[in-house]
Design an enzyme around this catalytic site. Structure first.
Site, PDB file in Angstrom:
ATOM      1  CD  GLU A 211      91.382  27.583  82.607  1.00  0.00           C
ATOM      2  OE1 GLU A 211      92.376  27.227  81.969  1.00  0.00           O
ATOM      3  OE2 GLU A 211      90.250  27.126  82.391  1.00  0.00           O
TER       4      GLU A 211
ATOM      5  CB  CYS B  46      83.500  34.546  81.540  1.00  0.00           C
ATOM      6  SG  CYS B  46      82.833  33.101  82.346  1.00  0.00           S
TER       7      CYS B  46
ATOM      8  CB  CYS C 189      82.322  23.756  90.734  1.00  0.00           C
ATOM      9  SG  CYS C 189      80.585  24.122  91.012  1.00  0.00           S
TER      10      CYS C 189
ATOM     11  CB  CYS D 289      76.836  20.413  86.107  1.00  0.00           C
ATOM     12  SG  CYS D 289      76.017  21.600  87.183  1.00  0.00           S
TER      13      CYS D 289
ATOM     14  CB  CYS E  15      80.319  21.449  84.072  1.00  0.00           C
ATOM     15  SG  CYS E  15      81.420  22.765  84.586  1.00  0.00           S
TER      16      CYS E  15
ATOM     17  N   GLY F  19      83.168  27.573  89.307  1.00  0.00           N
ATOM     18  CA  GLY F  19      82.503  27.664  90.605  1.00  0.00           C
ATOM     19  C   GLY F  19      81.039  28.041  90.544  1.00  0.00           C
ATOM     20  CD  GLU F  20      75.890  28.141  92.242  1.00  0.00           C
ATOM     21  OE1 GLU F  20      75.521  27.564  91.224  1.00  0.00           O
ATOM     22  OE2 GLU F  20      75.485  29.281  92.561  1.00  0.00           O
TER      23      GLU F  20
ATOM     24  CB  SER G 186      75.451  32.431  86.286  1.00  0.00           C
ATOM     25  OG  SER G 186      74.930  31.203  85.887  1.00  0.00           O
TER      26      SER G 186
ATOM     27  CB  SER H 123      72.608  26.879  84.923  1.00  0.00           C
ATOM     28  OG  SER H 123      73.590  27.844  84.801  1.00  0.00           O
ATOM     29  CG  LEU H 124      65.622  25.345  83.529  1.00  0.00           C
ATOM     30  CD1 LEU H 124      65.327  25.388  85.016  1.00  0.00           C
ATOM     31  CD2 LEU H 124      64.521  26.068  82.753  1.00  0.00           C
TER      32      LEU H 124
ATOM     33  CG  ASN I 150      81.022  25.516  74.391  1.00  0.00           C
ATOM     34  OD1 ASN I 150      80.902  25.835  73.223  1.00  0.00           O
ATOM     35  ND2 ASN I 150      80.694  26.303  75.392  1.00  0.00           N
TER      36      ASN I 150
ATOM     37  CB  CYS J 138      79.381  27.940  78.684  1.00  0.00           C
ATOM     38  SG  CYS J 138      78.939  29.638  78.638  1.00  0.00           S
TER      39      CYS J 138
HETATM   40  S1  SF4 Z   1      78.165  24.235  85.405  1.00  0.00           S
HETATM   41 FE1  SF4 Z   1      78.680  25.736  87.004  1.00  0.00          FE
HETATM   42  S2  SF4 Z   1      77.670  24.930  88.847  1.00  0.00           S
HETATM   43 FE2  SF4 Z   1      77.763  23.214  87.397  1.00  0.00          FE
HETATM   44  S3  SF4 Z   1      79.680  22.131  87.923  1.00  0.00           S
HETATM   45 FE3  SF4 Z   1      80.156  23.629  86.294  1.00  0.00          FE
HETATM   46  S4  SF4 Z   1      80.878  25.428  87.393  1.00  0.00           S
HETATM   47 FE4  SF4 Z   1      79.774  24.160  88.881  1.00  0.00          FE
END
Ligand code: SF4
Length: 349
Positions: free
Chosen positions: A96, A109, A116, A120, A123, A163-164, A195, A218-219, A294, A338
């Site tokens: 996406e 974006c 990923c 997290c 997410c 993804g990271e 990011s 991303s803290l 979100n 996000c």
């Molecule tokens: S916030 Fe970013 S790094 Fe964390 S699981 Fe989601 S996509 Fe991956």
């Protein structure tokens, strides 16, 4: 859709294209022309590449792949000028991409991986698990598609989709180079933000290589107990290790790093959290983006306005070096905010 005998040209840098052109008996200048057609003009049909010989256009059609994705679904927000694209890739995987237009700003974006592995807890993408890295072409094609479909010129790119990015480091940097190249997308380096959830060796590499693009971290927590819970990557590279690296970078280079802090109700939004966060960032030349959560998966909720304002007030009172911004994600009605990007069928399985 898979055409394995053909060479994928989309994603190649100028020099690679020049080398390939020479290897098939053309001049290296053809490589420059191809680069411009693909990236600057967004053309993927060789028949439209009018300054290239008829014969070579035919050769390209027979032997190369100039487009790596197809639109599967386009969803437009009813709330603002935000559009979410679901693309199908050659191996029937999906990614996406989100386009957000606000006044003169058009931010896209983009995704860097399918799924990923960072997992997290808040997410939706993380819940998909990891499938594979995107190729340079698949990253670049997301932007080409959006540019060809939305009239507003693209002003900013953020690698904050699925993804990271730092776990697909080389390809992400290569794609950013294409976006920055004057014969490519010609976007200023400050308009390209990469990011990371905090992959420390890659943060170091990015800094050591003096990469020109903007870096966002991303803290999402002010202490390791909370961050361990919501971002398991913290058990490997904790907050202090990241902050130490960033501090040195900002002292040496005077370049501003961005921290993102997704604010979640009763997880990381207390006054104590605000005080800890202010102390962590004290003296660092950085930008702090507070992103009210979100709602998408699990137990996590968006804080109410009172908690948000209380949090911001403390940060402002203790402000030292950092700049605070509140970023409301766009496209929540289409799950384009996000941390909301996910291919739904995958999660349902
Ligand atoms: S916030 Fe970013 S790094 Fe964390 S699981 Fe989601 S996509 Fe991956």
């Amino acid at each position: 859709m898979l055409q394995q005998s053909k060479i994928v040209l989309k994603g190649m840098m100028q020099q690679e294209l020049q080398g390939w052109c020479k290897s098939v008996g053309e001049t290296s200048f053809r490589g420059i022309q191809l680069f411009e057609w693909m990236y600057k003009k967004g053309v993927s049909d060789p028949n439209l590449m009018l300054n290239i010989s008829h014969k070579f256009r035919g050769f390209l059609k027979e032997n190369s792949i100039l487009s790596t994705l197809k639109l599967e679904l386009k969803t437009e927000s009813q709330l603002e000028q935000t559009t979410k694209y679901l693309f199908k890739l050659a191996d029937n995987q999906f990614i996406e991409t989100v386009s957000m237009v606000m006044e003169n700003r058009h931010t896209v974006c983009i995704s860097s991986q399918i799924g990923c592995s960072i997992d997290c807890d808040f997410c939706a993408t993380g819940k998909m698990g990891f499938n594979r890295n995107l190729s340079v072409g698949e990253i670049v094609d997301q932007l080409i598609y959006v540019r060809n479909n939305i009239a507003n010129p693209i002003t900013n790119i953020v690698y904050m989709g699925m993804g990271e990015p730092f776990l697909n480091y080389e390809r992400v940097i290569k794609s950013a180079e294409i976006f920055h190249n004057p014969l490519g997308f010609n976007l200023g380096r400050h308009r390209i933000t990469i990011s990371t959830a905090g992959i420390l060796p890659k943060i170091k590499q990015f800094i050591n290589e003096e990469q020109k693009f903007k870096l966002a971290i991303s803290l999402n927590a002010s202490n390791n107990i909370t961050r361990d819970k919501i971002m398991p990557i913290n058990k490997k590279w904790n907050i202090q290790k990241i902050i130490k690296e960033v501090k040195q970078f900002s002292l040496l280079n005077r370049r501003r790093i961005m921290f993102e802090y997704v604010l979640m109700k009763e997880i990381n939004d207390s006054p104590e959290n605000a005080i800890e966060l202010a102390e962590l960032l004290s003296g660092i030349n950085c930008k702090l983006n507070i992103i009210p959560y979100n709602e998408s998966v699990g137990i996590y909720k968006r804080p109410d306005e009172k908690s948000l304002n209380r949090f911001l007030k403390i940060l402002h009172e203790r402000q030292n070096g950092y700049r605070i911004l509140v970023r409301w994600s766009k496209g929540q009605d289409i799950a384009a905010g996000c941390g909301q990007l996910v291919y739904k069928e995958k999660i349902a399985n």
